[in-house]
Design a protein around this motif. Structure first.
Motif: not given
Length: 321
Positions: A288-308
Motif C-alpha cells: 500500500t502507499r502507506r508502506g505496509r504489506d497485505f498478504a493473502v493465501s489464494v489460488d492462482d495468485a500470480e494472475r491476480g497480481a498481474a491484473l492488479l
C-alpha cells in the motif's frame, strides 16, 4: 463429520441428562395444544438421533455416487435438519420437564413456528456459505505479457477490456476448529431452550461461541480483482470484507510463505502489515502507499497480481495525464 456426530450426541444427551426431572413416558406429539402421543424416555432420546444419522448416511451415499448434484444440497439439508431436530428435542424436554405424567406436558405454541423458521434460516445460510462462485480462479482479459521481474507479474490489457479475476482459498483445520467450538457452545443454548437455565454456564457459552465465529471468519477467503481494485471477503459469506482501490496500492507480487514466516494460521498482524494465511505456498501480496504489506493465501495468485499491477499502472498513467 463433526456436525453429524455432535448433533447426534446432543439429541441423545438433552433428554437423558434431564431424566431425573422427566416422566418415564414423555409426550412427543401434540394435537393443537394438547399432547396426544408419547414414547418411553429412552426411545424418545434415541429416535430422533437415528433419524438424523439416516439422513446423514443418505447424503454421504449421494455424495459418493452423485457428487455433482449432492454437493450443493448436503450442507443446507444437514444444517436445516440438525437445527429442526435439535429444536424439537429441546422443546419436548421443556414441555415434559417436572411433569408427573406425559398427559400433563405443557402445550406447544409459538416455539413450533420459531423452530421451523430457525431451521429454514440455517438451511439458507448453509446454502450461501457452501455455494461456489461460477468461475473460481478465472479472469477475463488478455493473456498477459511476461513478468517484468520475479514475483511481480504484469498484464498488458487491450484497449477497452475489462479485467476481472476471482479466486478463493480455505483451511479445513480452521473450519473444523470452528465446528468444534460451535458445538461446545450449543449444549448451553439447548439447555436454556429446554428450560434448564440454572445448568448453563453463560461465560463458557459466550467464549466458545465467539471463538467459533472468529475461527470461521478466518478459515476462508474470497478474493476478487476488478477495475475497482482488490476485494477480500472473509469467511463463508464473504463478510466482513476489505477493499483496496488501485490508487491506494503501489504494487502487487507473489510470495511463497510458510506458517512460520507468516506468523501462524488465520489472520495475523505484524510490524510490516498483515496476512491472511490459510495454507503454505503462493500468496498474493500488495504494498500500500502507506508502506505496509497485505498478504493473502489464494489460488492462482500470480494472475491476480498481474491484473492488479495492470490496474495500478493504468491508474497511475491516468493521474499523470
Amino acid at each position: 463429520m463433526v456436525w453429524t456426530l455432535g448433533v447426534a450426541a446432543l439429541l441423545v444427551a438433552l433428554p437423558m441428562s434431564a431424566r431425573d426431572r422427566l416422566p418415564d413416558q414423555v409426550a412427543t406429539h401434540w394435537s393443537g395444544s394438547r399432547p396426544d402421543g408419547s414414547m418411553p424416555l429412552t426411545t424418545a432420546a434415541l429416535f430422533p438421533a437415528v433419524i438424523w444419522l439416516l439422513v446423514a448416511a443418505v447424503l454421504a451415499v449421494a455424495l459418493r455416487f452423485r457428487p455433482g448434484r449432492a454437493r450443493g444440497l448436503a450442507g443446507p439439508v444437514l444444517a436445516a435438519t440438525g437445527v429442526l431436530l435439535s429444536g424439537a428435542q429441546a422443546s419436548i424436554v421443556r414441555s415434559n420437564l417436572d411433569r408427573v405424567r406425559w398427559q400433563d406436558a405443557a402445550p406447544m405454541d409459538v416455539e413450533v413456528v420459531l423452530i421451523v423458521v430457525a431451521a429454514g434460516l440455517a438451511g439458507a445460510l448453509a446454502w450461501l456459505a457452501t455455494r461456489r462462485p461460477a468461475d473460481t480462479s478465472a479472469f477475463t482479459g488478455t493473456a498477459g505479457a511476461p513478468a517484468t521481474r520475479i514475483g511481480a507479474p504484469v498484464l498488458v490489457p487491450g484497449a477497452g477490456e475489462r479485467l476481472v479475476w476471482l479466486s478463493q482459498a480455505s483451511n479445513h483445520w480452521l473450519q473444523a476448529l470452528s465446528s468444534v467450538l460451535g458445538l461446545l457452545s450449543v449444549p448451553g443454548v439447548m439447555l436454556a431452550a429446554s428450560g434448564r437455565t440454572g445448568s448453563v454456564d453463560w461465560r463458557a457459552v459466550t467464549f466458545f461461541g465467539l471463538g467459533a465465529v472468529v475461527a470461521l471468519l478466518c478459515s476462508s477467503v474470497r478474493v476478487r480483482v476488478t477495475e475497482a481494485g482488490l476485494h477480500i471477503g472473509f469467511g463463508p459469506f464473504g463478510w466482513p470484507a476489505r477493499r483496496l482501490a488501485p490508487a491506494e496500492l503501489v504494487s502487487a507480487r507473489v510470495e511463497q510463505l510458510t506458517a512460520r514466516e507468516a506468523g501462524g494460521w488465520g489472520y495475523r498482524v505484524h510490524r510490516g502489515g498483515s496476512v491472511v494465511f490459510l495454507r503454505r505456498g503462493a500468496c498474493l501480496v500488495v504494498r500500500t502507499r502507506r508502506g505496509r504489506d497485505f498478504a493473502v493465501s489464494v489460488d492462482d495468485a500470480e494472475r491476480g497480481a498481474a491484473l492488479l499491477n495492470a490496474l495500478i499502472a493504468r491508474t497511475a498513467g491516468a493521474a499523470e495525464y
